[in-house]
Motif scaffolding. Structure first.
Motif, PDB file in Angstrom:
ATOM      1  N   VAL A   1      49.901  26.666  38.354  1.00 14.86           N
ATOM      2  CA  VAL A   1      48.491  27.046  38.483  1.00 14.86           C
ATOM      3  C   VAL A   1      48.363  28.551  38.639  1.00 14.86           C
ATOM      4  CG1 VAL A   1      46.441  26.843  39.947  1.00 14.86           C
ATOM      5  CG2 VAL A   1      47.802  24.810  39.407  1.00 14.86           C
ATOM      6  N   ASP A   2      49.208  29.155  39.476  1.00 17.32           N
ATOM      7  CA  ASP A   2      49.150  30.604  39.677  1.00 17.32           C
ATOM      8  C   ASP A   2      49.419  31.352  38.374  1.00 17.32           C
ATOM      9  OD1 ASP A   2      50.640  30.547  43.018  1.00 17.32           O
ATOM     10  OD2 ASP A   2      48.595  30.169  42.320  1.00 17.32           O
ATOM     11  N   GLU A   3      50.395  30.867  37.611  1.00 18.82           N
ATOM     12  CA  GLU A   3      50.726  31.537  36.352  1.00 18.82           C
ATOM     13  C   GLU A   3      49.562  31.446  35.359  1.00 18.82           C
ATOM     14  OE1 GLU A   3      53.100  33.439  35.587  1.00 18.82           O
ATOM     15  OE2 GLU A   3      52.642  33.640  33.450  1.00 18.82           O
ATOM     16  N   ILE A   4      48.935  30.269  35.231  1.00 16.56           N
ATOM     17  CA  ILE A   4      47.812  30.099  34.311  1.00 16.56           C
ATOM     18  C   ILE A   4      46.633  30.981  34.750  1.00 16.56           C
ATOM     19  CG2 ILE A   4      46.186  28.448  33.306  1.00 16.56           C
ATOM     20  CD1 ILE A   4      49.018  28.125  32.335  1.00 16.56           C
ATOM     21  N   LEU A   5      46.409  31.089  36.074  1.00 15.41           N
ATOM     22  CA  LEU A   5      45.321  31.932  36.563  1.00 15.41           C
ATOM     23  C   LEU A   5      45.558  33.399  36.230  1.00 15.41           C
ATOM     24  CD1 LEU A   5      44.607  30.328  40.063  1.00 15.41           C
ATOM     25  CD2 LEU A   5      43.015  30.474  38.154  1.00 15.41           C
ATOM     26  N   ARG A   6      46.806  33.859  36.358  1.00 13.34           N
ATOM     27  CA  ARG A   6      47.102  35.256  36.042  1.00 13.34           C
ATOM     28  C   ARG A   6      46.821  35.564  34.571  1.00 13.34           C
ATOM     29  NH1 ARG A   6      51.370  34.585  39.807  1.00 13.34           N
ATOM     30  NH2 ARG A   6      52.794  33.902  38.173  1.00 13.34           N
ATOM     31  N   ARG A   7      47.027  34.586  33.711  1.00 14.23           N
ATOM     32  CA  ARG A   7      46.823  34.802  32.284  1.00 14.23           C
ATOM     33  C   ARG A   7      45.366  34.595  31.866  1.00 14.23           C
ATOM     34  NH1 ARG A   7      51.685  31.488  31.261  1.00 14.23           N
ATOM     35  NH2 ARG A   7      50.300  29.944  30.305  1.00 14.23           N
ATOM     36  N   ASN A   8      44.541  34.059  32.770  1.00 13.30           N
ATOM     37  CA  ASN A   8      43.160  33.747  32.401  1.00 13.30           C
ATOM     38  C   ASN A   8      42.184  34.210  33.487  1.00 13.30           C
ATOM     39  OD1 ASN A   8      43.327  31.696  29.876  1.00 13.30           O
ATOM     40  ND2 ASN A   8      45.024  31.269  31.285  1.00 13.30           N
TER      41      ASN A   8
ATOM     42  N   LEU B   1      37.848  31.196  46.137  1.00 10.24           N
ATOM     43  CA  LEU B   1      37.766  32.116  44.998  1.00 10.24           C
ATOM     44  C   LEU B   1      38.653  33.345  45.224  1.00 10.24           C
ATOM     45  CD1 LEU B   1      36.415  33.115  42.352  1.00 10.24           C
ATOM     46  CD2 LEU B   1      34.552  33.990  43.767  1.00 10.24           C
ATOM     47  N   TYR B   2      38.504  34.003  46.378  1.00 12.12           N
ATOM     48  CA  TYR B   2      39.306  35.198  46.659  1.00 12.12           C
ATOM     49  C   TYR B   2      40.781  34.851  46.839  1.00 12.12           C
ATOM     50  CZ  TYR B   2      35.353  38.412  47.188  1.00 12.12           C
ATOM     51  OH  TYR B   2      34.273  39.214  46.972  1.00 12.12           O
ATOM     52  N   ALA B   3      41.075  33.674  47.410  1.00 12.37           N
ATOM     53  CA  ALA B   3      42.472  33.269  47.588  1.00 12.37           C
ATOM     54  C   ALA B   3      43.157  33.092  46.243  1.00 12.37           C
ATOM     55  CB  ALA B   3      42.541  31.980  48.399  1.00 12.37           C
ATOM     56  N   LEU B   4      42.479  32.477  45.274  1.00 11.49           N
ATOM     57  CA  LEU B   4      43.050  32.316  43.940  1.00 11.49           C
ATOM     58  C   LEU B   4      43.229  33.671  43.263  1.00 11.49           C
ATOM     59  CD1 LEU B   4      41.066  29.183  42.665  1.00 11.49           C
ATOM     60  CD2 LEU B   4      43.433  29.263  43.480  1.00 11.49           C
ATOM     61  N   ARG B   5      42.308  34.570  43.502  1.00  9.86           N
ATOM     62  CA  ARG B   5      42.399  35.892  42.868  1.00  9.86           C
ATOM     63  C   ARG B   5      43.591  36.671  43.399  1.00  9.86           C
ATOM     64  NH1 ARG B   5      37.678  40.594  42.970  1.00  9.86           N
ATOM     65  NH2 ARG B   5      38.241  41.545  40.974  1.00  9.86           N
ATOM     66  N   HIS B   6      43.890  36.547  44.700  1.00  9.01           N
ATOM     67  CA  HIS B   6      44.942  37.347  45.327  1.00  9.01           C
ATOM     68  C   HIS B   6      46.232  36.563  45.571  1.00  9.01           C
ATOM     69  CE1 HIS B   6      42.368  40.883  46.054  1.00  9.01           C
ATOM     70  NE2 HIS B   6      41.395  40.008  46.274  1.00  9.01           N
ATOM     71  N   GLY B   7      46.338  35.378  44.982  1.00  4.85           N
ATOM     72  CA  GLY B   7      47.580  34.628  45.080  1.00  4.85           C
ATOM     73  C   GLY B   7      47.895  34.124  46.473  1.00  4.85           C
TER      74      GLY B   7
END
Length: 848
Positions: free
Chosen positions: A693-700, A751-757
């Motif tokens: 999930v973290d990898e897909i978020l970084r790419r999108n 939202l912010y947690a996903l943005r900052h890993g």
């Protein structure tokens, strides 16, 4: 009674019944301290010193072994190896003053090395004796030859002062390769001073306790004497007239019985009605034939069949049930008191039925007492519960570690890597699961079964914090470190939770031991009472959320284990994960199921069978969760739904589709899937899914923009001119939805947690991590946390209040039940959340 003799007066009887036992109790306490505990304490100190000497001589022998090994390897000849070993031991010191030392003789004995008596080196010590005539070196040599090691007590000079001679206890150990005897010792005067100092502290503490007990007992004696005088006056009144007594009893609204020699001689009409029997069936029978007593203390038994004339103790109330002929059981309170009727001893038994209101009040009072003890316990420092840690080396065998645990009667041992800090721990469970059940050879190194890395807890922490820490990490033993980082003791959950019937540790432990969902339902029924009392005592909402989550997690673990036992072993490893509020560890009393199941991809030929197995597992577990009080999710977000019961590769594809091609209308439904947390199974599976999930978020990155727009669509619970926005319930009353008011904070933190890993799923922990990263300033962080905690406290209080009134808990609160202060704080909290949403607009969309 013979002439000239008088019955003992009330003061004399009081002295024999109350004063004398009190004095004996204090005396017994003092005798126990000075003649049992203190001697045992002294023996323990001496044993510890002897163990220290044994370990020191072993260390010295290890040094000799090192040089003997170089001799065998050919790096040194024997003379050179012995010379270097002697030089190293000669300057080796320990102790507080750095003056304690080692010496070496051979088996003859001839002195090889002595740091403070070089004049003895090379001399034959066969006839050397201490001032008491003891040939100490001969004794040491003999002990080394026969036993290999041992203790010798003698008289010797005080460290480096040859003018002072004092008793000494030494430990010697044979080094057979060179025919040497290595020894070191302690001065018994040092030991005695340490014992005197430590026992002095114990004695002073004991004297303080004795003084406090004496003062307390004096107060009790004074009160008891006052009660005794009152009872004596009441007894005199009862003796005035039997007829007056009978009239009073018959008119009483309580059931009254007169007992003579343990049998009912008289029963008033009220008691006859309570018993549901004719008077003829009641008279002449013992009370135990009708009464079933709830005994807490053996001394609270029903009246003795043969009451003593001198026994005139104050009435004692006890609880129990009446057995009626029709099988009905009525809860009653019994009060028995001794009296004298016509000059003879008798017992008055009063029976009063317990009303539902009184029963509820009693339960609340009992819980309050239990919680007072629990809360006081949770505020105790952990150092009060520490046990001295047991240790072994990384290379020690499993058998040796187990033997040390058995000798020390310890259920855990820490593993040390040489001179470095502790690196792991071995518990009874490790020995059982990995050695006995796992078939591992006990001669294997201890590191093969140790648990690492080592979790630890600060010495400055509190018992309640330690207990929650152990619950969160699912451990039963916890090393404790001091301020310098050194491990100073070991905690066991058994000591921490021994008296906590309503504590989360007690409830979760009993849930783990349950054998059916019905047993779990009975145990989880305690939780609302616990939460109600915790709210009433002002416990922080985050602590209550964690307790509810711990109970929920343990329930899920137990039910999954039950299902696996029935269905058989799974075809591939799997992970049962929780979502939503449980995944965020923010459960309340109004909760339903949010879970899913992820399993390793099976071989293609077994895929259909594996899918069928895990669907059955999900159906069974979710059904049992519903039976124990966790209702089915109305949206179907459960492992019983094949859509949320998939192989890992399909879950990865599902998250990829959500992130790469987000559908705005689905964001609300699927956002809880970003709060997943492992509840049972293989952590590696959830780790791989989280990394994916973290990898897909970084790419999108655009996905987060969609989430931000979704967060900004939340309607704040405050409208124009600061009016609270309400809903209309089925009873046409205006209500305020507390869950909806908190939802924006949950979504923004996610939202912010996903943005900052940030991997944590808990909302408050996410906000804390964002503050640490500098995303949230101190004032912004503090204000939003206060707003969130206030809403959670109000939400929990509302749910507990509903359950106390017999209603199902919910998240809406009637507007008229809010005080002016509540309304003001709600408006302030909503304003703070509004500012947070504006911050989202700037950070993600470039506009407010």
């Amino acid at each position: 009674m013979p002439a000239g003799m008088r019955k003992p007066g009330p003061h004399l009887r009081f002295s024999f019944r109350v004063v004398l036992p009190t004095v004996l109790a204090i005396g017994l306490f003092v005798v126990t301290i000075f003649f049992v505990i203190v001697p045992a304490y002294e023996r323990q100190i001496l044993d510890r010193k002897e163990e220290m000497l044994s370990e020191l001589t072993q260390s010295a022998v290890s040094i000799l072994t090192e040089y003997e090994r170089e001799e065998r390897a050919g790096a040194l000849d024997r003379a050179a190896a012995q010379r270097e070993a002697i030089t190293r031991l000669r300057y080796l010191r320990y102790g507080e003053e750095g003056k304690d030392y080692f010496w070496v003789t051979d088996m003859h004995p001839v002195m090889v090395m002595h740091p403070y008596r070089p004049d003895l080196e090379g001399q034959d010590l066969s006839d050397f004796a201490d001032p008491g005539g003891k040939r100490l070196f001969m004794e040491m040599a003999r002990r080394a030859k026969t036993d290999g090691s041992g203790f010798v007590e003698y008289v010797w000079q005080w460290k480096d002062d040859p003018e002072r001679v004092v008793p000494k206890l030494s430990h010697i150990r044979a080094f057979n390769p060179w025919g040497w005897v290595v020894g070191t010792g302690i001065y018994l005067e040092d030991v005695r001073r340490e014992i005197d100092r430590l026992t002095g502290h114990l004695v002073r503490l004991s004297l303080g306790i004795t003084a406090a007990m004496t003062l307390l007992l004096l107060i009790i004696l004074q009160q008891s004497l006052s009660i005794e005088r009152e009872r004596s006056r009441a007894e005199g009144s009862l003796l005035e007239s039997r007829e007056r007594y009978r009239a009073l009893v018959e008119a009483s609204t309580e059931g009254i019985a007169l007992l003579r020699y343990g049998r009912i001689a008289f029963a008033n009409p009220t008691l006859i009605e309570i018993l549901g029997r004719p008077e003829a069936e009641v008279l002449g029978r013992e009370p135990s034939e009708f009464f079933e007593e709830r005994k807490v203390d053996p001394r609270s038994a029903l009246p003795s069949p043969e009451p003593s004339e001198s026994d005139a103790s104050a009435p004692a109330a006890r609880e129990g049930w009446i057995r009626r002929p029709d099988g009905e059981r009525r809860e009653v309170v019994l009060t028995a008191s001794k009296a004298r009727i016509e000059g003879r001893g008798a017992t008055i038994l009063a029976v009063r039925e317990v009303s539902p209101q009184a029963r509820a009040q009693r339960e609340r009072e009992e819980l309050a007492v239990e919680l007072q003890v629990s809360l006081q316990f949770m505020q105790e420092p952990v150092k009060k519960f520490l046990r001295e840690p047991l240790a072994c080396e990384l290379g020690d065998t499993i058998r040796r570690a187990a033997e040390r645990m058995r000798r020390a009667e310890m259920s855990a041992i820490l593993v040390r890597a040489g001179s470095e800090d502790f690196v792991g721990i071995i518990t009874d469970r490790d020995l059982r699961d990995r050695v006995v059940a796992g078939g591992l050879d006990p001669s294997e190194p201890a590191r093969c079964i140790m648990s690492a890395p080592l979790l630890s807890f600060p010495e400055s922490g509190l018992a309640g914090e330690a207990l929650l820490f152990m619950l969160e990490h699912r451990v039963r033993h916890l090393p404790v470190r001091d301020a310098s980082g050194r491990i100073v003791g070991l905690l066991r959950d058994r000591e921490l939770a021994a008296s906590q019937r309503f504590s989360p540790a007690s409830i979760t432990r009993e849930i783990r031991e349950a054998r059916s969902p019905e047993e779990i339902l009975d145990l989880t029924a305690r939780v609302p009472r616990l939460v109600t009392a915790l709210i009433d005592t002002g416990s922080p909402p985050r602590s209550i959320n964690r307790i509810l989550t711990a109970v929920s997690d343990t329930t899920l673990e137990t039910l999954v284990a039950m299902a696996l036992k029935e269905l058989g072993p799974p075809p591939v490893p799997f992970a049962f994960i929780t979502l939503g509020s449980e995944g965020r560890e923010e459960q309340t009393l109004a909760t339903d199921q949010d879970n899913a199941l992820v399993f390793e991809d099976p071989p293609e030929a077994d895929r259909e069978a594996a899918q069928a197995y895990f669907v059955r597992l999900g159906e069974r577990v979710c059904a049992d969760l519903d039976r124990v009080g966790y209702a089915f999710c109305e949206g179907g977000n459960m492992a019983r739904n094949p859509r949320w019961n998939r192989p890992l590769s399909e879950w990865e594809d599902l998250y990829r589709s959500w992130i790469e091609t987000p559908e705005p209308q689905e964001l609300l439904a699927f956002s809880i899937f970003f709060d997943f947390r492992l509840a049972f199974g293989e952590a590696a599976i959830t780790r791989r899914l989280r990394d994916h999930v973290d990898e897909i978020l970084r790419r999108n990155p655009p996905f987060l923009l969609h989430m931000a727009r979704h967060a900004l669509e939340f309607r704040l619970p405050v409208g124009a001119f600061g009016r609270l926005v309400t809903e209309t319930s089925s009873e046409h009353e205006r209500t305020f939805n507390l869950k909806e008011a908190m939802a924006p904070v949950v979504h923004v933190a996610r939202l912010y947690a996903l943005r900052h890993g940030i991997e944590s799923t808990n909302t408050l922990e996410r906000l804390h991590r964002l503050h640490k990263l500098g995303v949230l300033l101190g004032s912004d962080h503090d204000e939003i946390v206060q707003a969130y905690e206030y809403l959670m406290r109000l939400r929990l209080h509302r749910q507990a209040e509903l359950m106390r009134e017999g209603h199902a808990p919910e998240n809406r609160i009637p507007l008229e039940s809010l005080t002016d202060l509540d309304r003001t704080v709600l408006k302030q909290a909503s304003a703070r959340i509004s500012l947070l949403l504006k911050r989202v607009g700037f950070d993600f969309l470039g506009s407010a």
